[in-house]
Write a protein that holds these residues in place. Structure first.
Motif, PDB file in Angstrom:
ATOM      1  N   ASN A 161      20.354 -82.500  39.008  1.00 22.96           N
ATOM      2  CA  ASN A 161      20.092 -83.883  39.414  1.00 22.96           C
ATOM      3  C   ASN A 161      20.117 -83.993  40.928  1.00 22.96           C
ATOM      4  N   ASP A 240      19.685 -92.224  43.190  1.00 24.86           N
ATOM      5  CA  ASP A 240      18.519 -92.729  42.461  1.00 24.86           C
ATOM      6  C   ASP A 240      17.564 -93.466  43.394  1.00 24.86           C
ATOM      7  N   GLN A 279      13.451 -87.777  37.411  1.00 24.21           N
ATOM      8  CA  GLN A 279      13.399 -88.554  36.175  1.00 24.21           C
ATOM      9  C   GLN A 279      13.113 -87.553  35.071  1.00 24.21           C
TER      10      GLN A 279
END
Ligand SMILES: [Zn+2]
Ligand SMILES: [Zn+2]
Length: 366
Positions: A161, A240, A279
């Protein structure tokens, strides 16, 4: 079944490091190998990228496997030198080894192998997108070796991530004057200092991981002249895309407010745009997790990791939101860390990465 010697491929690619959009020897070698395995090869994708394609007998989805090719610039003993300090040579080796095995195993749909240029400068993925490389692709898998700080050598993780990343350039234009008459000028050095304080005061949701810091200020050179211009670099990261958007809005507000307060002209730009956060598709994360356990055993499985680095791979899902993406992390003991001038990794750990790719790919097109 075609098979290649992954260690020899790695040694060769390691010996010819090339910068982004200059991967000529690298891409020529990879294209020749893909051709040898029976792939239909397209070169010059996004300038120096390569795509190999094999269609199965039956209809089915299009799966793309992507590896990056470029190396990094350093100054060693006063001389410029290019080195594979992020291990993209290891990615091409794993991908080529997987491509060799998969060549005669595509039963349904289409397999595409993408060797992408210029990841390090953040524009290679956009270049291949512009050339239509992602049109019609349903699934995409990427990969990166992991350093010792992330997961142990020999282990693998089904998701890395990354952060969203923006490289912000700020140019300040004040007004020069004699150091004895500062009231006749607008001090660009002081404006940069005030702006630095404002940037350090930006606050975002503390539950999220983010960082925003001034990494360069260039301005002035003498005691007795009020400097007219300043140039600043700001490195912005967030877990994010919403958080990085918010951060850039606050940066712009700081710039606008301080420009008025100081009487300077301040321009904020993001020349490389925002490199988005991942994503990943949950199905693809699970597919990679299952493949890791099947190939390397439960003991070598590591849970998904969070990493403050950026990856231009994530432009693919930002531009094609329906694309189902996954991203394998291969623990290869990279030491002392990625982007270190003396980075080295354990090439004996690469075969496992190739095997996991093969296993996962066959679940989609086998
Ligand atoms: Zn890198
Ligand atoms: Zn890298």
């Amino acid at each position: 079944m075609a098979k290649i010697e992954i260690l020899q491929v790695y040694d060769y690619l390691h010996s010819i490091p090339e910068l982004g959009f200059q991967e000529v020897k690298t891409s020529t070698f990879l294209a020749e190998q893909l051709q040898k395995f029976g792939y239909k090869v397209t070169t010059g994708v996004g300038k120096t990228g390569v795509i190999g394609e094999i269609k199965g007998q039956e209809p089915g989805p299009v799966l793309m496997l992507r590896a990056d090719m470029d190396a990094l610039p350093f100054t060693v003993d006063g001389k410029p030198e290019v080195r594979h300090a992020c291990g993209h040579d290891s990615h091409c080796s794993m991908m080529l080894a997987a491509a060799a095995v998969l060549a005669d195993k595509v039963r349904k749909g289409t397999l595409k192998i993408l060797f992408q240029p210029a990841e390090e400068i953040g524009t290679g993925a956009l270049a291949v997108i512009k050339d239509g490389a992602l049109e019609g692709v349903d699934y995409i898998l990427g990969l990166h070796n992991r350093p010792v700080q992330d997961i142990p050598d020999g282990t693998l993780t089904p998701a890395v991530n990354h952060s969203a990343l923006a490289q912000v350039v700020i140019d300040i234009e004040g007004k020069s004057s004699h150091g004895a008459r500062p009231h006749l000028g607008v001090n660009a050095a002081e404006t940069a200092a005030v702006l630095t304080t404002a940037i350090m005061s930006i606050k975002l949701n503390p539950v999220k991981t983010w960082s925003c810091k001034v990494t360069a200020i260039q301005c002035g050179s003498v005691f007795n002249i009020i400097p007219e211009k300043a140039h600043m670099l700001v490195d912005c990261r967030a877990e994010d895309n919403t958080t990085i958007d918010e951060m850039l809005t606050k940066l712009q507000q700081a710039v606008d407010g301080i420009a008025v307060a100081m009487g300077a002209k301040i321009i904020l730009t993001t020349p490389t745009g925002i490199i988005p956060a991942p994503q990943y598709d949950p199905e693809m994360v699970k597919l990679l997790a299952d493949s890791i356990v099947a190939v390397a055993g439960k003991a070598n499985y590591r849970a998904p990791i969070t990493n403050p680095g950026g990856e231009d791979f994530h432009f693919f899902t930002r531009k094609y939101p329906k694309l189902k993406a996954g991203y394998l992390g291969v623990g290869a003991g990279a030491t002392p860390g990625l982007h270190a001038v003396n980075m080295h990794l354990n090439k004996n750990s690469l075969q496992k990465g190739a095997d996991v790719l093969v296993h996962a790919a066959l679940k989609i097109i086998g």
